[in-house]
Design an enzyme around this catalytic site. Structure first.
Site, PDB file in Angstrom:
ATOM      1  N   CYS A  84     -36.766  31.415  42.177  1.00 37.25           N
ATOM      2  CA  CYS A  84     -37.927  31.416  43.073  1.00 37.25           C
ATOM      3  C   CYS A  84     -38.045  32.756  43.808  1.00 37.25           C
ATOM      4  O   CYS A  84     -38.332  33.763  43.188  1.00 37.25           O
ATOM      5  CB  CYS A  84     -37.854  30.220  44.014  1.00 37.25           C
ATOM      6  N   HIS A 132     -36.525  25.258  40.545  1.00 37.72           N
ATOM      7  CA  HIS A 132     -35.258  25.216  41.302  1.00 37.72           C
ATOM      8  C   HIS A 132     -34.218  24.329  40.616  1.00 37.72           C
ATOM      9  O   HIS A 132     -34.140  23.134  40.920  1.00 37.72           O
ATOM     10  CB  HIS A 132     -35.517  24.660  42.702  1.00 37.72           C
ATOM     11  N   GLU A 153     -31.120  24.200  41.243  1.00 37.10           N
ATOM     12  CA  GLU A 153     -30.115  23.752  42.225  1.00 37.10           C
ATOM     13  C   GLU A 153     -30.553  22.485  42.972  1.00 37.10           C
ATOM     14  O   GLU A 153     -29.770  21.858  43.646  1.00 37.10           O
ATOM     15  CB  GLU A 153     -29.779  24.894  43.202  1.00 37.10           C
TER      16      GLU A 153
END
Lengths: 78, 194
Positions: free
Chosen positions: B55, B170, B172
């Site tokens: 990002c 994302h 994560e």
């Protein structure tokens, strides 16, 4: 002291969604002749012993991104 | 690792997370790209060591010219915050070799529309450096599946050596069922081989 105005604008080929939204609003206000709105940035610099070449370097290294933007520099003589 | 530091000695991999940096003044990631640690990240990348930018981290890598192109405002004018589907386009690189099929990951960005000039886009495709593309549930790169107007539905790209990955989704945020999915693990678990 020298003063410069740097105008950073999106390249003409690039869609400007924010400009388009503002164009829509202007037409809503009744300005039906609005065809296009593009938004850019104005950066004012005050430099001690500066010159045009130095400002161009600043534009290339940070103030603009050459992939998406163009810049114009105006020296303020007032 | 603090942004003012100047050494990456002893590190095996670098992950630049998402979020915001320096107010994202001028452009997303523009000022962070000049942070002292970034010149060391550039050297680290040139030495072929793994670097991942997620990002805002992806924006920083493009602004630092470690990856080509730029990320500009979403074509739909809105901040996009939802789970999307991507499919790996190249599974031979360090970060993507564990990926397969359609992966679901959240995106959360206002400037996620990947663009580059035609020549760069062609080179990315020819050199198999498009890492992920936004896709439908069937894995097709449709316009409807593209959340931000990115060129060629590009969600992530690799550098020329394939050790640097930048992506807008994302991974994560999807590493446990408790978080709503585990698809991000196929990328992040590669850290154990770094």
């Amino acid at each position: 002291m020298s003063r410069y105005r740097v105008y950073v604008t999106l390249k003409p080929s690039l869609l400007d969604p924010a400009g388009r939204a503002i164009g829509d609003s202007l037409r809503t206000l009744g300005f039906s002749n609005v065809r296009d709105v593009r938004i850019g940035k104005l950066i004012e610099l005050s430099l001690e012993d500066g010159n045009q070449e130095q400002v161009e370097e600043m534009c290339r290294k940070l103030l603009s991104n050459p992939v998406i933007e163009r810049f114009d520099i105006e020296e303020d003589s007032t | 690792m603090w942004h003012r530091e100047t050494s990456l000695q002893g590190f095996d991999a670098v992950v630049i997370p998402g979020g915001f940096t320096y107010g994202d003044y001028l452009r997303g990631g523009a000022i962070a790209a000049l942070a002292p640690i970034l010149s060391e990240v550039r050297r680290f990348a040139e030495n072929g060591l793994p670097v991942l930018g997620i990002c805002n981290g992806f924006q920083i890598l493009t602004e630092a010219h470690i990856l080509p192109g730029a990320l500009v405002r979403n074509s739909g004018r809105k901040f996009v915050c939802r789970k999307i589907a991507v499919t790996p386009h190249n599974t031979d690189s360090f970060w993507t070799e564990g990926c397969k099929g359609v992966l679901h990951m959240p995106v959360a960005h206002n400037e996620g529309r990947y663009i580059a000039d035609e020549e760069t886009l062609e080179r990315l495709e020819q050199e198999r450096r498009v890492a992920f593309i936004y896709c439908s549930e069937e894995g097709e790169p449709t316009d409807e599946a593209n959340p931000n107007g990115s060129a060629a539905n590009i969600a992530g790209i690799l550098n020329d050596r394939g050790n640097v990955l930048g992506l807008m989704p994302h991974p994560e945020r999807v590493v446990a069922e408790l978080l709503g999915g585990t698809d991000g693990r196929s990328i992040l678990e590669r850290l154990s081989d770094a």
